[in-house]
Design a protein around this motif. Structure first.
Motif, PDB file in Angstrom:
ATOM      1  N   VAL A 193     -13.504  -0.218   1.971  1.00 28.25           N
ATOM      2  CA  VAL A 193     -13.225   0.952   3.382  1.00 28.25           C
ATOM      3  C   VAL A 193     -14.772   1.133   4.004  1.00 28.25           C
ATOM      4  CG1 VAL A 193     -13.272   3.479   3.758  1.00 28.25           C
ATOM      5  CG2 VAL A 193     -12.085   2.846   2.265  1.00 28.25           C
ATOM      6  N   LEU A 194     -15.631   1.115   3.065  1.00 29.02           N
ATOM      7  CA  LEU A 194     -17.148   1.728   4.337  1.00 29.02           C
ATOM      8  C   LEU A 194     -16.711   0.149   5.201  1.00 29.02           C
ATOM      9  CD1 LEU A 194     -19.922   2.455   1.876  1.00 29.02           C
ATOM     10  CD2 LEU A 194     -18.799   3.838   3.222  1.00 29.02           C
ATOM     11  N   LYS A 195     -16.918  -1.138   4.676  1.00 33.40           N
ATOM     12  CA  LYS A 195     -16.301  -2.208   5.560  1.00 33.40           C
ATOM     13  C   LYS A 195     -15.624  -2.219   6.805  1.00 33.40           C
ATOM     14  CE  LYS A 195     -15.884  -7.004   5.668  1.00 33.40           C
ATOM     15  NZ  LYS A 195     -15.980  -8.275   5.099  1.00 33.40           N
ATOM     16  N   ARG A 196     -14.911  -1.725   6.525  1.00 31.73           N
ATOM     17  CA  ARG A 196     -13.235  -1.294   7.302  1.00 31.73           C
ATOM     18  C   ARG A 196     -13.639  -0.355   8.627  1.00 31.73           C
ATOM     19  NH1 ARG A 196      -8.730  -3.365   9.756  1.00 31.73           N
ATOM     20  NH2 ARG A 196      -7.547  -2.035  10.782  1.00 31.73           N
ATOM     21  N   MET A 197     -14.386   0.479   8.212  1.00 31.65           N
ATOM     22  CA  MET A 197     -15.287   1.622   9.008  1.00 31.65           C
ATOM     23  C   MET A 197     -16.442   1.668   9.418  1.00 31.65           C
ATOM     24  SD  MET A 197     -14.359   4.998   7.009  1.00 31.65           S
ATOM     25  CE  MET A 197     -14.505   5.574   8.469  1.00 31.65           C
ATOM     26  N   ARG A 198     -17.208   0.015   9.396  1.00 29.00           N
ATOM     27  CA  ARG A 198     -18.089  -0.239   9.536  1.00 29.00           C
ATOM     28  C   ARG A 198     -19.672   0.515   9.464  1.00 29.00           C
ATOM     29  NH1 ARG A 198     -17.074  -3.157  16.153  1.00 29.00           N
ATOM     30  NH2 ARG A 198     -14.991  -4.242  15.178  1.00 29.00           N
ATOM     31  N   PHE A 199     -19.365   0.984   8.183  1.00 30.45           N
ATOM     32  CA  PHE A 199     -20.864   1.881   7.675  1.00 30.45           C
ATOM     33  C   PHE A 199     -21.406   0.231   6.946  1.00 30.45           C
ATOM     34  CE2 PHE A 199     -18.282   6.028   6.884  1.00 30.45           C
ATOM     35  CZ  PHE A 199     -18.641   5.763   8.719  1.00 30.45           C
ATOM     36  N   ASP A 200     -22.719   1.133   7.704  1.00 30.69           N
ATOM     37  CA  ASP A 200     -23.721  -0.111   6.654  1.00 30.69           C
ATOM     38  C   ASP A 200     -23.856   0.529   5.056  1.00 30.69           C
ATOM     39  OD1 ASP A 200     -25.531  -1.978   6.365  1.00 30.69           O
ATOM     40  OD2 ASP A 200     -27.293  -0.367   7.148  1.00 30.69           O
ATOM     41  N   TYR A 201     -23.718  -0.366   4.187  1.00 30.12           N
ATOM     42  CA  TYR A 201     -24.565  -0.384   2.521  1.00 30.12           C
ATOM     43  C   TYR A 201     -24.664  -1.910   2.475  1.00 30.12           C
ATOM     44  CZ  TYR A 201     -19.972  -3.126   2.160  1.00 30.12           C
ATOM     45  OH  TYR A 201     -18.641  -4.294   2.064  1.00 30.12           O
ATOM     46  N   ARG A 202     -24.766  -1.872   1.070  1.00 29.77           N
ATOM     47  CA  ARG A 202     -25.112  -3.153   0.343  1.00 29.77           C
ATOM     48  C   ARG A 202     -24.224  -3.784  -0.259  1.00 29.77           C
ATOM     49  NH1 ARG A 202     -31.563  -2.563  -1.965  1.00 29.77           N
ATOM     50  NH2 ARG A 202     -31.525  -4.078  -1.832  1.00 29.77           N
ATOM     51  N   PRO A 203     -23.774  -4.941  -0.574  1.00 31.12           N
ATOM     52  CA  PRO A 203     -22.539  -5.183  -1.071  1.00 31.12           C
ATOM     53  C   PRO A 203     -23.073  -6.086  -2.287  1.00 31.12           C
ATOM     54  CG  PRO A 203     -23.366  -6.457   0.339  1.00 31.12           C
ATOM     55  CD  PRO A 203     -24.035  -5.708   0.719  1.00 31.12           C
ATOM     56  N   PHE A 204     -22.388  -6.117  -3.101  1.00 32.00           N
ATOM     57  CA  PHE A 204     -22.334  -6.943  -4.374  1.00 32.00           C
ATOM     58  C   PHE A 204     -22.789  -8.046  -3.900  1.00 32.00           C
ATOM     59  CE2 PHE A 204     -20.464  -3.960  -7.039  1.00 32.00           C
ATOM     60  CZ  PHE A 204     -21.402  -4.002  -8.457  1.00 32.00           C
ATOM     61  N   PRO A 205     -24.497  -9.043  -5.049  1.00 29.33           N
ATOM     62  CA  PRO A 205     -24.113 -10.614  -4.274  1.00 29.33           C
ATOM     63  C   PRO A 205     -23.386 -11.654  -4.828  1.00 29.33           C
ATOM     64  CG  PRO A 205     -25.730  -9.664  -6.067  1.00 29.33           C
ATOM     65  CD  PRO A 205     -24.772  -8.315  -5.481  1.00 29.33           C
ATOM     66  N   PRO A 206     -23.027 -12.737  -4.236  1.00 26.47           N
ATOM     67  CA  PRO A 206     -21.792 -13.432  -5.412  1.00 26.47           C
ATOM     68  C   PRO A 206     -21.832 -13.159  -6.572  1.00 26.47           C
ATOM     69  CG  PRO A 206     -23.245 -14.103  -3.493  1.00 26.47           C
ATOM     70  CD  PRO A 206     -23.888 -13.429  -3.708  1.00 26.47           C
ATOM     71  N   PHE A 207     -20.815 -13.307  -7.067  1.00 25.06           N
ATOM     72  CA  PHE A 207     -20.432 -13.182  -8.838  1.00 25.06           C
ATOM     73  C   PHE A 207     -21.592 -14.478  -9.580  1.00 25.06           C
ATOM     74  CE2 PHE A 207     -19.455 -13.965 -13.126  1.00 25.06           C
ATOM     75  CZ  PHE A 207     -19.572 -12.702 -13.984  1.00 25.06           C
ATOM     76  N   ARG A 208     -21.687 -15.528  -8.863  1.00 27.44           N
ATOM     77  CA  ARG A 208     -22.563 -16.153  -9.628  1.00 27.44           C
ATOM     78  C   ARG A 208     -24.066 -15.889  -9.901  1.00 27.44           C
ATOM     79  NH1 ARG A 208     -20.958 -18.166  -4.697  1.00 27.44           N
ATOM     80  NH2 ARG A 208     -22.001 -18.536  -3.353  1.00 27.44           N
ATOM     81  N   ASP A 209     -24.844 -15.315  -8.495  1.00 24.95           N
ATOM     82  CA  ASP A 209     -25.628 -14.935  -8.501  1.00 24.95           C
ATOM     83  C   ASP A 209     -26.331 -13.446  -9.101  1.00 24.95           C
ATOM     84  OD1 ASP A 209     -26.300 -16.882  -6.717  1.00 24.95           O
ATOM     85  OD2 ASP A 209     -26.269 -16.229  -5.072  1.00 24.95           O
ATOM     86  N   TRP A 210     -25.388 -13.151 -10.388  1.00 29.61           N
ATOM     87  CA  TRP A 210     -25.434 -12.015 -11.160  1.00 29.61           C
ATOM     88  C   TRP A 210     -26.203 -12.780 -11.821  1.00 29.61           C
ATOM     89  CZ3 TRP A 210     -21.160  -8.321 -11.573  1.00 29.61           C
ATOM     90  CH2 TRP A 210     -20.937  -7.780 -11.077  1.00 29.61           C
ATOM     91  N   SER A 211     -27.778 -11.996 -12.601  1.00 31.45           N
ATOM     92  CA  SER A 211     -28.178 -12.009 -14.046  1.00 31.45           C
ATOM     93  C   SER A 211     -29.060 -11.327 -14.150  1.00 31.45           C
ATOM     94  CB  SER A 211     -29.956 -13.237 -13.064  1.00 31.45           C
ATOM     95  OG  SER A 211     -30.149 -13.481 -14.209  1.00 31.45           O
ATOM     96  N   PHE A 212     -28.919 -10.706 -15.598  1.00 28.33           N
ATOM     97  CA  PHE A 212     -29.206  -9.956 -16.445  1.00 28.33           C
ATOM     98  C   PHE A 212     -30.897  -9.985 -16.788  1.00 28.33           C
ATOM     99  CE2 PHE A 212     -24.777  -9.272 -17.042  1.00 28.33           C
ATOM    100  CZ  PHE A 212     -24.554  -7.916 -17.293  1.00 28.33           C
ATOM    101  N   PRO A 213     -31.682  -8.948 -17.269  1.00 34.91           N
ATOM    102  CA  PRO A 213     -32.849  -9.531 -17.307  1.00 34.91           C
ATOM    103  C   PRO A 213     -33.257 -10.256 -18.677  1.00 34.91           C
ATOM    104  CG  PRO A 213     -32.687  -6.678 -16.819  1.00 34.91           C
ATOM    105  CD  PRO A 213     -31.511  -7.467 -16.587  1.00 34.91           C
ATOM    106  N   LYS A 214     -34.666 -10.570 -18.516  1.00 36.07           N
ATOM    107  CA  LYS A 214     -34.413 -11.617 -20.257  1.00 36.07           C
ATOM    108  C   LYS A 214     -34.420 -10.784 -21.090  1.00 36.07           C
ATOM    109  CE  LYS A 214     -36.396 -15.451 -18.531  1.00 36.07           C
ATOM    110  NZ  LYS A 214     -37.721 -16.730 -18.114  1.00 36.07           N
TER     111      LYS A 214
END
Length: 315
Positions: A193-214
Motif C-alpha cells: 500500500v505504501l509503495k502504491r501511494m508513493r509513500f517513502d519507507y525503508r523496505p526489507f533488503p533481499p532475503f539473501r542479504d539477511w544476517s543475524f548478529p554473531k
C-alpha cells in the motif's frame, strides 16, 4: 486547513477500518485476509499525521467496534490499533524494516498476552488447556481407528501425547513466532500500500542479504549446553531451555536459508529453486528432520565464518 485535513483523513480511515472489521467478523473465508489488513488504516493515518492524532482515531475505532461488533470487535480494534500506531510511527520515523518488524512484533506479543488474560479472567477460558484437550481428543480418535483396522501405532501416538503435554511449556515460543508471523504479513501488505501511494519507507533488503548478529551463535551454544543439564519438567530452567533452543534453532535455519538464496543468486539459478528448497525444509521438518539440520548447520557456519561473503568474493 491542516487540522481539517487531519479530521477528514481520520474519519475516512476509521470508516475503512470499521468496514474491514465487520468483514472480519461476518465473512469467514475473506476474514483470513482482512484480519491482516485491519492495522493498515491506522498505520497509514499514523504515518501521515503522527501517533498522537492516531490515538484519537484508535479511540474512535474502539468505540465504534464495540458498538457494532461487541466484545469481538473491541478485541480486534485494540490489537490492530496498537500494532497500527506503533508501526505507523516507526514508518514515519524512517525506521528500518527490521525495526518496524520488531516494534510490530512486540505489540503483537502484548496483544496475545492480553487475549490470554482476557479469556482467563473474563470468560474463564484456558486457551492452552483447551487446545491440549482438542489435540488429545484427536489422538484418541486416531488410536481407536488404527486399532479397529488392526494397526498398532501406539508408540507414535504416545510420542504425540508427550508432545501435546509440552504445549504449556512452549507457549512463549508459540507467542513469539505467531507475533512475528502476523507482523510480517501485515508489514508485507503495508509495504504494498505504501509503495502504491508513493509513500517513502525503508523496505526489507533481499532475503539473501539477511544476517543475524554473531552473538546468536553463542546463545545457541549456551542453549545447547543447558540442554545437557538435568532439570525437572516444568521448572523455570526447563521452560527457558526448551524455548531458547527452539527459537535459536529457527534463527539458524533462517540464516542457513539465506546462504542457499545467496548461492542460488550467484550461480544464476531460477528463483523458484531456493523457494522450493525453503518449502521443502519447512514441510519435511517433522518427517525428515535431517534436511533442516543440514540447513541449520549452514546457518551456524555462516554466522561463524561468513560463507556468504566468501561466495560473493569468489564470484
Amino acid at each position: 486547513m491542516r487540522k481539517t485535513s487531519t479530521i477528514v483523513d481520520g474519519a475516512v480511515m476509521a470508516g475503512v477500518y470499521i468496514i474491514l472489521m465487520l468483514i472480519s467478523l461476518n465473512v469467514p473465508i475473506i476474514s483470513i485476509l482482512t484480519y491482516f489488513l485491519l492495522p493498515l488504516p491506522i498505520i497509514l493515518f499514523a504515518y501521515k499525521h503522527g501517533w498522537k492524532p492516531g490515538l484519537l482515531v484508535w479511540a474512535v475505532t474502539l468505540v465504534l467496534s464495540f458498538v457494532m461488533g461487541g466484545t469481538a470487535g473491541l478485541i480486534y480494534a485494540f490489537s490492530s490499533g496498537l500494532m497500527g500506531i506503533i508501526m505507523g510511527e516507526l514508518y514515519k520515523r524512517k525506521t528500518s524494516a527490521f525495526g518496524v518488524l520488531l516494534g510490530g512484533s512486540l505489540a503483537s506479543v502484548f496483544n496475545f498476552l492480553m487475549l490470554l488474560v482476557f479469556a482467563k479472567l473474563l470468560l474463564n477460558l484456558d486457551i492452552v488447556k483447551d487446545a491440549q484437550k482438542q489435540f488429545n481428543s484427536v489422538i484418541d480418535q486416531a488410536s481407536k481407528f488404527y486399532k479397529q483396522s488392526g494397526q498398532d501405532l501406539s508408540p507414535q501416538l504416545d510420542q504425540m501425547r508427550e508432545q501435546v503435554a509440552t504445549i504449556p511449556y512452549m507457549l512463549p515460543t508459540a507467542i513469539i513466532i505467531g507475533a512475528i508471523a502476523v507482523t510480517l504479513i501485515t508489514q508485507w501488505l503495508a509495504a504494498l500500500v505504501l509503495k502504491r501511494m508513493r509513500f517513502d519507507y525503508r523496505p526489507f533488503p533481499p532475503f539473501r542479504d539477511w544476517s543475524f548478529p554473531k552473538s546468536f551463535l553463542w546463545y545457541y551454544i549456551l542453549a545447547l549446553l543447558l540442554s545437557f543439564i538435568k532439570t525437572d519438567k516444568g521448572s523455570g530452567l526447563y521452560i527457558l531451555m526448551i524455548n531458547l533452543f527452539i527459537i535459536l534453532t529457527l534463527v539458524l535455519v533462517v540464516q542457513g536459508l539465506t546462504v542457499i538464496f545467496s548461492y542460488a543468486k550467484n550461480k544464476g539459478w531460477p528463483k523458484a529453486v531456493p523457494v522450493f528448497i525453503s518449502v521443502l525444509v519447512i514441510f519435511t521438518s517433522s518427517i525428515l528432520p535431517i534436511i533442516m539440520e543440514v540447513v541449520k548447520f549452514l546457518g551456524i557456519i555462516d554466522l561463524g565464518f561468513e560463507i556468504k561473503k566468501r561466495i560473493n568474493t569468489r564470484q
